[in-house]
Design an enzyme around this catalytic site. Structure first.
Site, PDB file in Angstrom:
ATOM      1  CD  GLU A 264      -1.781   1.910   1.954  1.00  0.00           C
ATOM      2  OE1 GLU A 264      -1.247   2.992   1.494  1.00  0.00           O
ATOM      3  OE2 GLU A 264      -2.259   2.196   3.130  1.00  0.00           O
ATOM      4  CB  CYS A 301      -2.779   5.919   3.324  1.00  0.00           C
ATOM      5  SG  CYS A 301      -1.958   4.867   4.550  1.00  0.00           S
TER       6      CYS A 301
END
Lengths: 525, 525
Positions: A264, A301
């Site tokens: 990720e 994120c």
């Protein structure tokens, strides 16, 4: 619990002798005792060999055994009490309240996976009856998913609990039946050891094979590369920078046996302001946006790093409200000196782009690693022409893109790379425009939000924390939520096995009480 | 239907101008008219662009529309009648009866996927209710899987129908909602055009966007590489050699946006003869094994290329029975001159290995591409010491490995690379030994069989035609059976979307009548 600076290899604690690592308190730039001994590739070898030895036994523990193991880890983390929060706060600069919330989430996701494995849907148990009278006869065929093998986990700096040693990747892999070897994040080695020792103790308490869990320390990249390259490792979980993720993807692709990497990496999480919502609530959205942008010093994120709207008075109102709100936002301490300097460089870079204006700043920074929020604005033509404007600036920085018309808004959407999230601020009168944007956003993002903000990722059944490259290395997966377990399993078909040799999930009597697909129809136990 | 030698780009037929390709009849080594015009990378560009344009519309057709489209293709293939069988037989050397069976399977798998999308389980529809009273409040979260994007398909030579233009990869991708660009296999270009035209007509009949299907011809590797490298392509399906699969994996990993490659490559499909079964039925198993080995001239991915047993009189009986049965097996025509020479080279190579004995041959070959079956034997020590003995020899060749004891049998199992299948011949008294082998075989293979032979792959819900590398590039998937559709979808989460903007699969009223996971529990419509 005593923090010793040792690695945890199976049930042993081993002091690495390849130099040492110390945590840094980003609020003071001072190092924190003790020294952590960095390991060599020999430690990787030992941990991976133990994991391999543990695998067949561990993957065939009952769902109930693994569920209790996860619950034991959850309890152990809570039992660390204030020590864990204090150490994590020192190492990350994150406030105690935020870390308490994150601890709740970490414990919650361990418990969610306990339920997921007790339910057993992830096994995809499927049975096709034999058809001996058919020409040609059909065999009895049964499918279940099994654990893929030992998993290497690389934690993230920004969630020292929820995306680290006992974070989502570890919880999902352990739930699936995969032993886990964690490479400690050097930003929070003490937090890592505390949580690692809890897992180590849970392995012993649950009488599981020693190799189910190890924690390795490395000072450079060598240990991590060796871990991903080890033949015993069958999948990798990573949360971090695009550069780091790409390095692991390359290492995994170059193995004799390539393995999946779930990295990720980077996302700027576009937010589209549709005209009617903007006309009705520009100020309110602008102010709430500033809250989302600066929450956790922008170190998520899913931080909203891009805002797209139609040029005009309402977008100006939004911009003004956001700028005004930012002025009152204190400069928070970032996670590490490295992240702080990367943030400063990113903001400087953005400022230097011709056609981009600085339109808002947070309060000035005074402490060592404190970050002043930054808001920029440009027009769609500039954005579409400059690839670097799509680069993630990790921290509280965002860019407003003013579009001439709806076509240009759609062009900006189509221009975007893969994202973790895409957000629409809309009213009922915006539905028609939203419908023209949604197909593009579905292709670009793992999660689509309406009238919310992307920060804050629920751990639930329907969550997707994933998305097309470069948001992640594998858009077919999520690193948060129940289906994160799917990353660590693979299907096996059993043809004509006598009941005595079949795994419990597929036996005639359905001893696990699973919902199974039998001859194409779902049967609940 | 007229075979023109053209490529099919959307609804057009285009003659490639980059040289030409002709089919070869392997039974005569003569070429077959007409010439097929090979395309350039411009043709790839055109097909991919059309696929991209078609994607958003096609992926949001209703399940019923796509199911009817698949059924239309199935009917169209049947309507080609004997022409298809004759052309495929000329191009492949495969007998008409075998190709009729394969046509049935091809049509059957199109119809299975029609049912799979009508059922809709593959969508993984998941709903988590909003919890507005919780602290912090939980949003309404809904997950479904969407099509991943346009898919490139590379067919196999050994199944000119079932693993080619309208084969498993194409059927699964079209079912998922992905447009497909097929690169014609140059061993059967005429068969490919016939089936391609059926799909092209079905696209028109079902009023779907033109770019849903294209068929490209290339004389070398350039066109295939361009196809895998094209930004519009989001996944690749391939069945063929390890070398070919690895080349596509490299191309996909080197893209700016890496994409999944599902390559089904090489497997030697070990068969373990457990002692009690062997004592009871050595001759019977040996003779049946010879049938499986030579079926289709051994040209199956699941051909039993390795037999493992305990040295002794019963293994000798098995070997003798197999050798005797082989003597009566005619040398069949292989698919292509290239496959035939690779087979001869592989057999020669095996013969040259010190410690390997030739213990059986089929009838001698006389026709151009005919292959004489070959059976070899060695001991476990030799097998474990020589890596090349694990290389796949595509064709009717197999190797018997004699083990001194059960430990050596387990060592051979542990030594194996990834396989599509592993077979156990066993009796009830062998269960204890089988239990010690099964964990290893589960780690190594996608399908485990008892008292059968791996050739013959059922198209059903529970089938897995997959396995760890090098059997495939991605052990998390299958290329045969209902769950092959999972390769071409990815999850998207919708947060707080008004019902009017939600996809049908996730709307409150459940208009598709799906089984959905609601707050963690399965609800049937």
């Amino acid at each position: 619990m005593n923090i010793t600076g040792e690695m945890l290899i199976g049930q042993t604690a081993v002091r690495g002798a390849e130099g040492s690592v110390r945590a840094v308190n980003p609020a003071t730039n001072e190092t924190i005792a003790p020294d952590f001994g960095a390991g060599s590739t020999a430690a990787v070898e030992q941990a991976c060999k133990l994991a391999q030895q543990a695998f067949d036994t561990y993957r065939e523990t009952t769902p109930e055994q693994r569920a209790q193991f996860l619950e034991e880890i959850a309890t152990g983390i809570l039992n660390l009490g204030p020590q864990l929060i204090e150490r994590a706060s020192q190492e990350s600069g994150l406030p105690a309240a935020r870390l308490e919330g994150e601890r709740g989430r970490t414990v919650g996701q361990l418990r969610l996976f306990a339920k997921v494995i007790r339910d057993g849907h992830y096994l995809s148990a499927t049975l096709d009856s034999a058809l001996p009278e058919r020409t040609p006869p059909r065999s009895d065929l049964r499918l279940r998913k099994i654990a893929i093998g030992p998993v290497a986990v690389f934690g993230a700096s920004n969630f020292p609990l929820a995306f680290s040693v006992a974070g989502g990747d570890t919880a999902a892999a352990l739930a699936a039946g995969c032993p886990v070897v964690v490479k400690t994040h050097n930003a929070h080695p003490g937090t890592s050891e505390l949580v690692g020792r809890v897992i180590q103790q849970a392995v012993a308490a649950c009488q599981l094979p020693a190799g189910v869990f190890s924690l390795i320390i490395g000072s450079g990249n060598e240990v991590g590369q060796a871990l991903v390259s080890h033949p015993a490792i069958k999948a990798v979980g990573f949360t971090g920078s695009r550069q780091g993720g790409l390095a692991l993807m390359r290492a995994a692709a170059q193995r004799r046996e390539p393995i999946p990497v779930y990295a990720e990496m980077s996302s700027i999480n576009p937010m589209f302001l549709l005209p009617n919502a903007l006309a009705a609530r520009a100020t309110q959205i602008g102010s709430a946006f500033a809250d989302s942008l600066t929450m956790g010093v922008g170190q998520f994120c899913t931080n909203p790093g891009l805002v797209i709207g139609l040029a005009g008075e309402h977008l100006a109102q939004f911009q003004e409200a956001a700028s005004n709100a930012l002025k009152a936002k204190a400069a928070g301490t970032m996670l590490t000196p490295g992240i702080h300097s990367a943030y400063l460089a990113g903001v400087e870079h953005m400022q230097a782009v011709s056609g981009v204006d600085a339109v808002g700043r947070g309060m000035a920074a005074s402490a060592p690693c404190a970050a002043q929020a930054a808001l920029f604005a440009t027009d769609a033509a500039t954005f579409l022409a400059s690839e670097q404007l799509e680069d993630e600036i990790f921290g509280p920085s965002s860019l407003i893109v003013a579009c001439k018309n709806e076509d240009e808004m759609r062009a900006v959407a189509e221009h975007l790379a893969g994202q973790l999230t895409a957000t629409l601020q809309l009213d009922a009168a915006d539905h028609a425009l939203a419908k023209t944007l949604l197909p593009t956003l579905e292709r670009k993002a793992g999660r689509i939000l309406v009238n919310g903000f992307p920060t804050g990722v629920e751990v639930s059944y329907a969550m997707v924390h994933g998305g097309p490259f470069p948001a992640t290395s594998d858009s077919r997966s999520t690193s948060v939520g129940a289906s994160a377990i799917d990353r660590f399993v693979r299907p096996v078909c059993y043809q004509d096995l006598p009941d005595a040799l079949l795994p419990a999930a597929l036996q005639d009597g359905n001893p696990l009480g699973l919902t199974r697909l039998v001859d194409g129809a779902l049967h609940t136990a």
